[in-house]
Design a protein around this motif. Structure first.
Motif: not given
Length: 392
Positions: A23, A25, A56, A122-123, A125, A160, A162
């Motif tokens: 992950w 971010s 997500a 942001a959920m 992906l 994400s 975003r």
């Protein structure tokens, strides 16, 4: 987060099998605890409800359809915020005797709404391969943008959509640059480094009278290197520009090389001041004493005014006799009730400094005249200033 930094894992079930991936971010958002698969058949209302609940959606459909879904989620989030605002306004009118929200309360409510919106959007992906390719139909080539922001890739990961769009936007800023009239040239911000889009404060540094004998200057917290470049263009022979952020150091060096000023400006990693003294020391700290919600926001938010107080507290010890410290600071924090003017003046006095003068300018950014902005009253009253300070 760099490519070499430890990355948490996210887990999901796909085709009856448990799967996982690293992950990533940059905003510091924790790995989602619940992840489901979504594709072109996913309904926007269902997706928005799941995102609000903290579930997500890992996209497996067409990339351009994912962008359209994100836009649909944004519209729903904005509509929800608008409805909440109308309900709050109606409730306030029903309680007419209750005082209106203070500017400080309005600021914190605005930040809370921004944070909630960011978490929801942001959920959605996307999967990335180790080389930053995206294994989806009609996915763009984002390898250069990802390399600029993350560094070299070494393993597949999930991030994400975003965040990816932010990377793409930052890549375009870096490619095209920001035209600055006071400098007469472009500055090219890197991802994660605050872009000098508000040129009024740059103009203050370009116009302020230089102290006598200013052949050396320190630029504290240089960021893109813009103020160091302005000072160099004004004829200061040697400038030492400092920053703690590796991205800012790289960005400043790149910009100064583009402007053919690398021979005049030395960029060094330092927490505030370099060694020695200078007849001119310039600092443009983050303007708002609040907690950032992501690492990138440290350019805007200065928790407990740490950088501002650190600059003031160390300035006298680093100034040459007769030298000046230029503090470039907006008074927006004062209009929001986050830091009164008396507190700033108290810090200046406690640091053994005196105010020689101040140059003021009104901001020219669009939000200063946007009556719909939640912080319009404070923004409309805002003034940016260059405080000329000297040892008392």
């Amino acid at each position: 987060m760099s490519a070499a930094a430890p990355q948490p894992l996210i887990y999901w079930i796909e085709d009856g099998q448990e799967r996982s991936a690293h992950w990533r971010s940059e905003s510091g958002m924790p790995a989602p605890k619940k992840v489901i698969i979504a594709d072109d058949r996913t309904n926007a209302d269902v997706a928005y409800r799941l995102a609000c609940e903290g579930t997500a959606l890992l996209w497996r459909g067409d990339f351009q359809n994912a962008r359209q879904l994100l836009q649909a989620l944004a519209r729903r989030a904005d509509h929800k915020h608008e409805r909440s605002g109308k309900r709050a306004k109606a409730a306030k009118e029903a309680r007419a005797a209750k005082p209106a929200a203070s500017p400080t309360e309005a600021f914190h409510l605005h930040r809370q709404a921004q944070s909630q919106r960011a978490r929801t959007l942001a959920m959605l992906l996307l999967p990335f391969e180790a080389d930053y390719s995206i294994p989806l139909r009609r996915a763009p080539d984002v390898k250069l943008a990802c390399n600029e922001a993350y560094g070299r890739g070494d393993a597949p990961f999930v991030a994400s959509l975003r965040e990816l769009l932010g990377l793409i936007g930052a890549h375009e800023w870096r490619r095209t640059g920001v035209e600055l009239a006071p400098l007469g040239q472009r500055i090219h911000p890197h991802y994660g480094v605050f872009a000098p889009i508000r040129s009024e404060y740059v103009g203050l540094v370009a116009d302020a009278p230089l102290p006598a004998g200013a052949g050396l200057a320190f630029d504290i917290g240089t960021g893109t290197g813009v103020l160091a470049a302005v000072l160099a263009r004004r004829g200061i022979g040697r400038i030492v520009a400092t920053d703690m952020d590796p991205r800012a150091l790289s960005c400043a060096r790149d910009n100064l090389a583009r402007l053919d000023l690398a021979g005049q400006v030395q960029v060094v990693q330092a927490d505030l001041f370099p060694d020695g003294r200078a007849p001119l020391i310039v600092c443009n700290p983050p303007w708002l004493p609040a907690r950032p919600s992501s690492p990138i926001e440290y350019a805007v938010y200065d928790p407990d005014s740490r950088m501002l107080r650190g600059f003031l507290g160390g300035l006298a010890a680093h100034l040459e006799p007769g030298g000046e410290g230029w503090l470039i600071l907006s008074d927006l924090a004062e209009h929001l009730g986050l830091r009164p003017r008396a507190e700033l003046l108290g810090w200046i006095e406690a640091a053994g400094l005196k105010v020689l003068g101040r140059l003021d300018v009104k901001p020219n950014h669009p939000r200063a005249s946007d009556a719909e902005d939640a912080l319009h009253a404070a923004r409309a009253a805002e003034v940016s200033s260059l405080w000329r300070l000297a040892a008392a």
